[in-house]
Design an enzyme around this catalytic site. Structure first.
Site, PDB file in Angstrom:
ATOM      1  NE  ARG A  51      25.229   4.411 -24.185  1.00  0.00           N
ATOM      2  CZ  ARG A  51      23.952   4.630 -24.452  1.00  0.00           C
ATOM      3  NH1 ARG A  51      23.460   4.305 -25.606  1.00  0.00           N
ATOM      4  NH2 ARG A  51      23.135   5.167 -23.564  1.00  0.00           N
ATOM      5  CB  THR A  52      28.318   1.064 -19.026  1.00  0.00           C
ATOM      6  OG1 THR A  52      28.510   2.368 -19.548  1.00  0.00           O
ATOM      7  CG2 THR A  52      29.565   0.644 -18.274  1.00  0.00           C
ATOM      8  CE  LYS A  80      15.973  -8.071   1.256  1.00  0.00           C
ATOM      9  NZ  LYS A  80      16.324  -9.493   1.355  1.00  0.00           N
ATOM     10  NE  ARG A 101      27.281   3.341 -14.808  1.00  0.00           N
ATOM     11  CZ  ARG A 101      26.979   3.798 -16.023  1.00  0.00           C
ATOM     12  NH1 ARG A 101      25.730   4.096 -16.329  1.00  0.00           N
ATOM     13  NH2 ARG A 101      27.902   3.956 -16.930  1.00  0.00           N
ATOM     14  CG  HIS A 129      32.276   5.975 -17.173  1.00  0.00           C
ATOM     15  ND1 HIS A 129      32.538   4.626 -17.260  1.00  0.00           N
ATOM     16  CD2 HIS A 129      31.065   6.162 -17.743  1.00  0.00           C
ATOM     17  CE1 HIS A 129      31.522   4.032 -17.870  1.00  0.00           C
ATOM     18  NE2 HIS A 129      30.624   4.932 -18.174  1.00  0.00           N
TER      19      HIS A 129
HETATM   20  C1  NCD Z   1      27.932   8.082 -19.505  1.00  0.00           C
HETATM   21  C2  NCD Z   1      27.903   7.870 -17.996  1.00  0.00           C
HETATM   22  O1  NCD Z   1      27.213   6.967 -17.523  1.00  0.00           O
HETATM   23  O2  NCD Z   1      28.597   8.629 -17.353  1.00  0.00           O
HETATM   24  N1  NCD Z   1      27.255   7.084 -20.195  1.00  0.00           N
HETATM   25  C3  NCD Z   1      27.918   5.941 -20.532  1.00  0.00           C
HETATM   26  O3  NCD Z   1      28.427   5.223 -19.708  1.00  0.00           O
HETATM   27  N2  NCD Z   1      28.051   5.680 -21.822  1.00  0.00           N
HETATM   28  C4  NCD Z   1      27.527   9.438 -19.912  1.00  0.00           C
HETATM   29  C5  NCD Z   1      26.183   9.943 -19.468  1.00  0.00           C
HETATM   30  O4  NCD Z   1      25.442   9.269 -18.769  1.00  0.00           O
HETATM   31  O5  NCD Z   1      25.874  11.055 -19.862  1.00  0.00           O
END
Ligand code: NCD
Length: 304
Positions: A51-52, A80, A101, A129
Site C-alpha cells: 500500500r504505502t 553492496k 522506508r 509511520h
Molecule cells: C503498516 C506498516 O508498514 O507499518 N503497513 C502499512 O504501511 N500500511 C502496518 C503493518 O505492516 O502491519
C-alpha cells in the site's frame, strides 16, 4: 528544506489544511492532474510494502508526475554496502522528492540531513509511520466529522507497531481524547510513547489485555498485525500472533457507530466476515492514504 520524518513535524493547522486539500482532490481530481508535471518522486523501499509504496506512486501519477525507485533493498546498492546517506545524496540528484522506508529507526532522519530534496518517512523500523497517520486522520475525520471528543482503542502489537506510535502522537493534540491500549503484556506500548504523548499531556487512558472488556466504550478501534519481522524469536511470535481476532460475534457489544481501522496488511486479526460490516473502514482508509499523500507531495514541493 521541508521534510516529513515525524507526524509532529506538521502542526495541527497544517494537518487540517492537508485534510482540506485531500477532500478537494477527491471532489475535483481534474484540477490536480497536471500539478506535478515534470516532477519526479523516488520511492526507496528497503523493506517490503504494498500500500504505502503503490499509493505514493499512484499519488504522484495522479498529479501528473513521474516515479522511479526500488522496492527491495537487495536490488539496490545497499546490498553492496552503500550507506543510506550516500544512496540519498545520489538519488536527490535524480528526483524532486523522496519517500523512504527502512528497517532501521532513524534512517529517514539521517537521509534528511544529506538530502537536497524533501524526504518523507514511509516507515522506519518499529518507530514511526507518519504518512499512514495522515491516512488514519483523514479516515477518522471523514467517518466521524471531527478529530476531537473520541475514545480510541489500539489493539494488538502496540510495542512494534509504528503506525500506533505515530497515531497516538497525532491524536494526543486534539481535545477530549481518551486512549484504550489493548495488548498482551509482552506487546505493550513502549514507555517513551506513553510518557511523551499520554502521561505528559495528562490524557486519560486505560491499559488492558482484554478487548471484550472495553469494546463497548470505543468510538474508534485501531486493529494491528503482530509484527512478525520485529521479533527476535519465532516461538514468541507464534504464541502471540493470534492474541486478538475481531469477529462479528465480538462486535455485538460495540457501539453502532464504531469505526474499525487497520493500516493493513491483515493477517488473522480481523475475520473477513467483518468486512461486510458498515463499521469496517479499512479499505476506505487505504484510498484515503493516496489522497493524503497527494496533498503532502503538493505541500512539500510547494506546488499551489
Ligand atoms: C503498516 C506498516 O508498514 O507499518 N503497513 C502499512 O504501511 N500500511 C502496518 C503493518 O505492516 O502491519
Amino acid at each position: 528544506m521541508n521534510h516529513l520524518i515525524d507526524i509532529l513535524d506538521l502542526s495541527v493547522e497544517e494537518i487540517s489544511e492537508l485534510i482540506a486539500v485531500a477532500n478537494d482532490i477527491m471532489a475535483n481530481p481534474e484540477k490536480y492532474q497536471e500539478k506535478c508535471r515534470y516532477k519526479k518522486l523516488a520511492t526507496l523501499f528497503f523493506e517490503p510494502s504494498t500500500r504505502t509504496r503503490l499509493s505514493f506512486e499512484a499519488a504522484m501519477m495522479e498529479l501528473g508526475g513521474n516515479v522511479l525507485g526500488f522496492s527491495d533493498a537487495a536490488s539496490s546498492s545497499s546490498s553492496k554496502g552503500e550507506s543510506v546517506s550516500d544512496t540519498v545524496s545520489v538519488v536527490s540528484g535524480y528526483a524532486d522528492i523522496i519517500a523512504m522506508r527502512h528497517p532501521k529507526e532513524g534512517a529517514p532522519l539521517v537521509a534528511a540531513m544529506k538530502s537536497e530534496v524533501p524526504i518523507i518517512n514511509a516507515g522506519d523500523g518499529g518507530h514511526n509511520h507518519p504518512t499512514q497517520t495522515l491516512a488514519d486522520l483523514l479516515t477518522i475525520y471523514r467517518e466521524k466529522g471531527d478529530l476531537n471528543n473520541l475514545t480510541i482503542g489500539f489493539c494488538g502489537d502496540l510495542k512494534f507497531g509504528r503506525t500506533v506510535h505515530s497515531l497516538i502522537a497525532a491524536m494526543s493534540r486534539y481535545k477530549n481524547i481518551k486512549f484504550v491500549l489493548i495488548s498482551p503484556n509482552e506487546l505493550k506500548l513502549p514507555s517513551y510513547v506513553k510518557n511523551d504523548h499520554i502521561k505528559e499531556k495528562n490524557i486519560p487512558y486505560v491499559q488492558t489485555e482484554s478487548l471484550d472488556d472495553v469494546i463497548g466504550d470505543l468510538d474508534i478501534l485501531y486493529m494491528t498485525r503482530v509484527q512478525k519481522e520485529r521479533f527476535f524469536n519465532e516461538e514468541d511470535y507464534l504464541r502471540l500472533k493470534d492474541s486478538y481476532i475481531l469477529t462479528p460475534e465480538k462486535l455485538k457489544n460495540a457501539k453502532s457507530d464504531l469505526s474499525i481501522l487497520h493500516p493493513l496488511p491483515r493477517v488473522n486479526e480481523i475475520s473477513t466476515l467483518v468486512d461486510e460490516d458498515p463499521r469496517a473502514c479499512y479499505f476506505r482508509q487505504t484510498k484515503n492514504g493516496k489522497y493524503m499523500r497527494m496533498a503532502l507531495i503538493l505541500k512539500l514541493l510547494e506546488v499551489m
